[in-house]
Design a protein around this motif. Structure first.
Motif, PDB file in Angstrom:
ATOM      1  N   VAL A 197       0.742  -1.103   0.041  1.00 26.71           N
ATOM      2  CA  VAL A 197      -0.011  -0.173  -0.104  1.00 26.71           C
ATOM      3  C   VAL A 197       0.921   1.272  -0.057  1.00 26.71           C
ATOM      4  O   VAL A 197       1.698   1.506   1.009  1.00 26.71           O
ATOM      5  N   VAL A 198       0.671   2.122  -0.950  1.00 28.76           N
ATOM      6  CA  VAL A 198       1.503   3.122  -1.102  1.00 28.76           C
ATOM      7  C   VAL A 198       0.966   4.425  -0.344  1.00 28.76           C
ATOM      8  O   VAL A 198       1.660   5.032   0.446  1.00 28.76           O
ATOM      9  N   ALA A 199      -0.193   4.558  -0.498  1.00 26.28           N
ATOM     10  CA  ALA A 199      -1.020   5.835  -0.041  1.00 26.28           C
ATOM     11  C   ALA A 199      -2.400   5.463   0.442  1.00 26.28           C
ATOM     12  O   ALA A 199      -3.058   4.444  -0.148  1.00 26.28           O
ATOM     13  N   VAL A 200      -2.894   6.027   1.261  1.00 25.52           N
ATOM     14  CA  VAL A 200      -4.270   6.121   1.692  1.00 25.52           C
ATOM     15  C   VAL A 200      -4.973   7.541   1.692  1.00 25.52           C
ATOM     16  O   VAL A 200      -4.212   8.453   1.962  1.00 25.52           O
ATOM     17  N   GLU A 210      -9.309  11.590  11.922  1.00 25.57           N
ATOM     18  CA  GLU A 210      -8.142  11.130  12.896  1.00 25.57           C
ATOM     19  C   GLU A 210      -7.686   9.805  13.047  1.00 25.57           C
ATOM     20  O   GLU A 210      -6.596   9.585  13.205  1.00 25.57           O
ATOM     21  N   ARG A 211      -8.687   8.945  12.774  1.00 24.97           N
ATOM     22  CA  ARG A 211      -7.931   7.525  12.712  1.00 24.97           C
ATOM     23  C   ARG A 211      -7.385   7.212  11.389  1.00 24.97           C
ATOM     24  O   ARG A 211      -6.389   6.389  11.433  1.00 24.97           O
ATOM     25  N   SER A 212      -7.645   7.769  10.484  1.00 25.88           N
ATOM     26  CA  SER A 212      -7.012   7.690   9.122  1.00 25.88           C
ATOM     27  C   SER A 212      -5.607   8.206   9.407  1.00 25.88           C
ATOM     28  O   SER A 212      -4.487   7.808   8.895  1.00 25.88           O
ATOM     29  N   ALA A 213      -5.259   9.363  10.271  1.00 25.29           N
ATOM     30  CA  ALA A 213      -4.207   9.905  10.548  1.00 25.29           C
ATOM     31  C   ALA A 213      -3.444   8.865  11.416  1.00 25.29           C
ATOM     32  O   ALA A 213      -1.992   8.968  11.070  1.00 25.29           O
ATOM     33  N   GLU A 214      -3.958   8.150  12.421  1.00 32.96           N
ATOM     34  CA  GLU A 214      -3.333   7.141  13.148  1.00 32.96           C
ATOM     35  C   GLU A 214      -2.577   6.147  12.008  1.00 32.96           C
ATOM     36  O   GLU A 214      -1.522   5.799  12.264  1.00 32.96           O
ATOM     37  N   LEU A 215      -3.457   5.674  11.229  1.00 29.84           N
ATOM     38  CA  LEU A 215      -3.126   4.679  10.225  1.00 29.84           C
ATOM     39  C   LEU A 215      -1.696   5.295   9.602  1.00 29.84           C
ATOM     40  O   LEU A 215      -0.805   4.442   9.310  1.00 29.84           O
ATOM     41  N   ILE A 216      -1.388   6.407   8.849  1.00 28.80           N
ATOM     42  CA  ILE A 216      -0.765   7.005   8.160  1.00 28.80           C
ATOM     43  C   ILE A 216       0.449   7.083   9.012  1.00 28.80           C
ATOM     44  O   ILE A 216       1.534   6.604   8.667  1.00 28.80           O
ATOM     45  N   ALA A 217       0.445   7.573  10.141  1.00 30.73           N
ATOM     46  CA  ALA A 217       1.511   8.041  11.063  1.00 30.73           C
ATOM     47  C   ALA A 217       2.166   6.541  11.498  1.00 30.73           C
ATOM     48  O   ALA A 217       3.415   6.356  11.753  1.00 30.73           O
ATOM     49  N   LYS A 218       1.266   5.298  11.804  1.00 29.04           N
ATOM     50  CA  LYS A 218       1.709   3.972  11.942  1.00 29.04           C
ATOM     51  C   LYS A 218       2.584   3.267  11.026  1.00 29.04           C
ATOM     52  O   LYS A 218       3.455   2.643  11.093  1.00 29.04           O
ATOM     53  N   TYR A 219       2.136   3.346   9.853  1.00 26.07           N
ATOM     54  CA  TYR A 219       2.522   2.827   8.629  1.00 26.07           C
ATOM     55  C   TYR A 219       3.501   3.379   7.582  1.00 26.07           C
ATOM     56  O   TYR A 219       3.840   2.683   6.868  1.00 26.07           O
ATOM     57  N   GLY A 220       3.336   4.587   7.801  1.00 22.17           N
ATOM     58  CA  GLY A 220       4.125   5.688   6.833  1.00 22.17           C
ATOM     59  C   GLY A 220       3.555   5.720   5.477  1.00 22.17           C
ATOM     60  O   GLY A 220       4.455   5.672   4.680  1.00 22.17           O
ATOM     61  N   PHE A 221       2.090   5.566   5.312  1.00 25.64           N
ATOM     62  CA  PHE A 221       1.663   5.777   4.118  1.00 25.64           C
ATOM     63  C   PHE A 221       1.820   7.126   3.622  1.00 25.64           C
ATOM     64  O   PHE A 221       1.752   8.277   4.355  1.00 25.64           O
ATOM     65  N   ALA A 222       1.668   7.396   2.126  1.00 25.49           N
ATOM     66  CA  ALA A 222       1.445   8.571   1.641  1.00 25.49           C
ATOM     67  C   ALA A 222       0.154   9.103   1.954  1.00 25.49           C
ATOM     68  O   ALA A 222      -0.816   8.387   2.109  1.00 25.49           O
TER      69      ALA A 222
END
Length: 227
Positions: free
Chosen positions: A139-142, A155-167
């Motif tokens: 997964v490159v980006a969400v 906010e939950r999306s931001a958590e996911l991005i921070a944890k997995y490093g997604f764009a």
């Protein structure tokens, strides 16, 4: 030269939308100062209309119109960019039980990219599936910002991005004309075609932008978390 695109929109071709494409473009023209988007991507539910041609509307309103699709998988809803004949032959976009990992890998192999959308949304977002299932690979980006999000979802999306490093991307998820362009994605490059868009989505050189009232600090925070 940068480009701002609303990457998640639904016209009247989607069963739950009543928004004509021309009305979207007219709204953007009238509200350019509030929502300075350069184009939109039509992501109709569970379908891809390869024969749709919006060039006359692009010329009339000076706004880019690209096409993609929103599909349903066992890990939630996902946007498929760069749809081509090989993908249409390989997958039944109307199938609401598509295997997410297969979709991500095969679309990438065929030259496109899959971006999970509204990942913080209950039931149909990636965040909830990640609580009980292993994370997906490649997964490159969400989608970080969604114009239809309810309290807590971005906010939950931001958590996911921070944890997995997604764009991180943004899109209005508009089903009504007045919602077009509320959230979008700012690319550092000039984008004119769907091939340009796919190429740039793979680079990570972009950030979500939020034109919703009273939420002007969100894009910067999300962008920092996505680095």
């Amino acid at each position: 030269m940068s480009t701002i695109l609303d990457l998640h929109t639904h016209s009247e071709a989607s069963e739950d939308s009543r928004a004509p494409v021309e009305a979207y473009l007219n709204w953007i023209k009238l509200r350019q100062a509030e929502r300075p988007v350069d184009g939109i991507v039509l992501t109709e539910h569970r379908q891809f209309n390869r024969d749709a041609d919006y060039r006359h509307l692009e010329d009339k309103f000076g706004t880019l119109v690209l096409r993609a699709s929103e599909v349903e998988t066992n890990y939630g809803h996902m946007l498929v960019f760069g749809v081509n004949d090989d993908m249409v032959a390989r997958f039944d976009f109307a199938d609401v039980r598509l295997d997410a990992q297969t979709l991500i890998d095969e679309v990438a192999r065929m030259g496109g990219i899959v971006v999970p959308c509204h990942p913080g949304r209950p039931n149909i977002g990636l965040y909830e599936h990640y609580q009980s299932r292993p994370p997906l690979e490649n997964v490159v980006a969400v989608e970080a910002l969604n114009g239809g999000s309810r309290k807590g979802e971005d906010e939950r999306s931001a958590e996911l991005i921070a944890k997995y490093g997604f764009a991180a991307t943004g899109g209005s998820d508009s089903h009504l004309v007045s919602l077009i362009g509320l959230c979008a994605t700012k690319f550092s490059a000039y984008i004119k075609t769907i091939d340009d868009l796919v190429r740039e989505l793979k680079t990570g050189n972009y950030e979500p932008v939020d034109f919703r009232p009273r939420r002007k600090t969100v894009p910067h925070a999300v962008a920092m978390e996505s680095r």
